[in-house]
Design an enzyme around this catalytic site. Sequence first.
Site, PDB file in Angstrom:
ATOM      1  N   GLY A   1       0.844  -1.197   0.000  1.00  0.00           N
ATOM      2  CA  GLY A   1       0.000   0.000   0.000  1.00  0.00           C
ATOM      3  C   GLY A   1       0.865   1.227   0.000  1.00  0.00           C
TER       4      GLY A   1
ATOM      5  N   GLY B   1       1.182   5.902   4.260  1.00  0.00           N
ATOM      6  CA  GLY B   1       0.002   6.365   4.991  1.00  0.00           C
ATOM      7  C   GLY B   1      -1.175   5.405   4.920  1.00  0.00           C
ATOM      8  CB  SER B   2      -1.949   2.399   2.956  1.00  0.00           C
ATOM      9  OG  SER B   2      -0.710   1.736   3.003  1.00  0.00           O
ATOM     10  N   GLY B   3      -1.477   2.540   6.411  1.00  0.00           N
ATOM     11  CA  GLY B   3      -1.729   1.864   7.681  1.00  0.00           C
ATOM     12  C   GLY B   3      -0.822   0.671   7.938  1.00  0.00           C
ATOM     13  CE  LYS B   4       3.370   0.256   3.413  1.00  0.00           C
ATOM     14  NZ  LYS B   4       2.765   1.571   3.085  1.00  0.00           N
ATOM     15  CB  SER B   5       4.074   1.655  10.246  1.00  0.00           C
ATOM     16  OG  SER B   5       5.026   1.705   9.226  1.00  0.00           O
TER      17      SER B   5
ATOM     18  CD  GLU C   1       7.821   0.764   3.313  1.00  0.00           C
ATOM     19  OE1 GLU C   1       8.478   0.422   2.305  1.00  0.00           O
ATOM     20  OE2 GLU C   1       6.653   1.142   3.256  1.00  0.00           O
TER      21      GLU C   1
HETATM   22  P1  ADP Z   1       2.208   3.400   6.394  1.00  0.00           P
HETATM   23  O1  ADP Z   1       3.084   2.551   7.242  1.00  0.00           O
HETATM   24  O2  ADP Z   1       1.415   2.640   5.383  1.00  0.00           O
HETATM   25  O3  ADP Z   1       2.939   4.557   5.785  1.00  0.00           O
HETATM   26  P2  ADP Z   1       1.094   4.386   8.911  1.00  0.00           P
HETATM   27  O4  ADP Z   1       0.540   3.232   9.677  1.00  0.00           O
HETATM   28  O5  ADP Z   1       2.429   4.908   9.321  1.00  0.00           O
HETATM   29  O6  ADP Z   1       1.073   4.037   7.342  1.00  0.00           O
HETATM   30  O7  ADP Z   1       0.082   5.599   8.991  1.00  0.00           O
HETATM   31  C1  ADP Z   1      -1.314   5.463   8.722  1.00  0.00           C
HETATM   32  C2  ADP Z   1      -1.977   6.810   8.968  1.00  0.00           C
HETATM   33  O8  ADP Z   1      -1.901   7.133  10.360  1.00  0.00           O
HETATM   34  C3  ADP Z   1      -1.316   7.981   8.235  1.00  0.00           C
HETATM   35  O9  ADP Z   1      -2.341   8.881   7.861  1.00  0.00           O
HETATM   36  C4  ADP Z   1      -0.411   8.578   9.276  1.00  0.00           C
HETATM   37  O10 ADP Z   1      -0.213   9.969   9.041  1.00  0.00           O
HETATM   38  C5  ADP Z   1      -1.215   8.357  10.560  1.00  0.00           C
HETATM   39  N1  ADP Z   1      -0.333   8.183  11.749  1.00  0.00           N
HETATM   40  C6  ADP Z   1       0.558   7.187  11.951  1.00  0.00           C
HETATM   41  N2  ADP Z   1       1.150   7.304  13.158  1.00  0.00           N
HETATM   42  C7  ADP Z   1       0.624   8.415  13.734  1.00  0.00           C
HETATM   43  C8  ADP Z   1       0.819   9.066  14.996  1.00  0.00           C
HETATM   44  N3  ADP Z   1       1.685   8.596  15.910  1.00  0.00           N
HETATM   45  N4  ADP Z   1       0.098  10.184  15.246  1.00  0.00           N
HETATM   46  C9  ADP Z   1      -0.792  10.650  14.343  1.00  0.00           C
HETATM   47  N5  ADP Z   1      -1.034  10.078  13.139  1.00  0.00           N
HETATM   48  C10 ADP Z   1      -0.335   8.981  12.831  1.00  0.00           C
END
Ligand code: ADP
Length: 270
Positions: free
Chosen positions: A33, A36-40, A151
């Site tokens: 994805g 920002g798709s929620g993977k982490s 990643e």
């Molecule tokens: P990915 O790993 O796919 O890039 P993330 O899980 O990091 O996606 O993020 C998913 C969404 O949650 C994104 O919109 C990101 O900006 C938001 N987000 C992630 N961590 C935080 C946090 N600690 N505080 C606020 N928003 C967050």
Amino acid sequence: MMKIINVSKSYKSTRALVDFTYEFGVGIYAILGPNGSGKSTLMNIITGNLAPDGGSVCFSQSEDAPQRPKIGYVPQQAAMYPYFTVYEMLDYVAVLNGVDKRREHIEALMQAFDISSSRDKRIRSLSGGTRQRLAIAQGFIGLPEIVILDEPTAGLDPLQRILFKNAVKKMSTDMTVIIATHIVSDVEDIADEVLFLDKGRIVKAGKLQTLLSEFDTYCWRLPKGAVYDGLTRIDGEDVRAIAPQKPIEGAVPVAATLEDYYLKIFGGER
Ligand code: ADP
């Protein structure tokens, strides 16, 4: 091995993960994805670093394995002690994990991830690519039941990416490996199942071969010099189009790749 049921997570008004449900067994799973798709967020929930707002992560337990399974985790930026050498770092993680025959095990891992020649170098002096391969290797210490790679190929050059794929495939015969990435080629030849994640939701998931065979009728090679303004991508000397029907006269149907599928899901209007 692991069932994730209706897991959701929001950060204030951002819905990072929405009702995520999936069952993972032995094999390599790609979570694909855009940023920002929620993977982490998903990876952090599986490892227990982050609590979900709702839903649950369940691990199968048996008489042979009555406890929570061991999870190897390689985050996007793995913290490692800068003054440890490569060998010391792996040995340290092996001790923490109660690994038997540590020397043999570490030698095999260093060889698999091509870091043997850096064994006595301190971590602070490693190149980005070697450091990343060490970070990945430490995720496999003790051959845990589940390994999570977030990643993992950032900083690796093309050859190292190929070695990474070979090593992961070789290591993963009896475990669940989850690779979160937006780089399709990193998982293209090795994933058994693929989950496309968009804005925190699974938009498509299944066995790679099944997904690709369903999608075969969508991929076309355009005649040289043809003009077409639909969804296309350049593939060597060819231009491929993604379209449910023959997009233009002379277009030839071709076998789908994961890259085509990614383009179909994320390349259109969103
Ligand atoms: P990915 O790993 O796919 O890039 P993330 O899980 O990091 O996606 O993020 C998913 C969404 O949650 C994104 O919109 C990101 O900006 C938001 N987000 C992630 N961590 C935080 C946090 N600690 N505080 C606020 N928003 C967050």
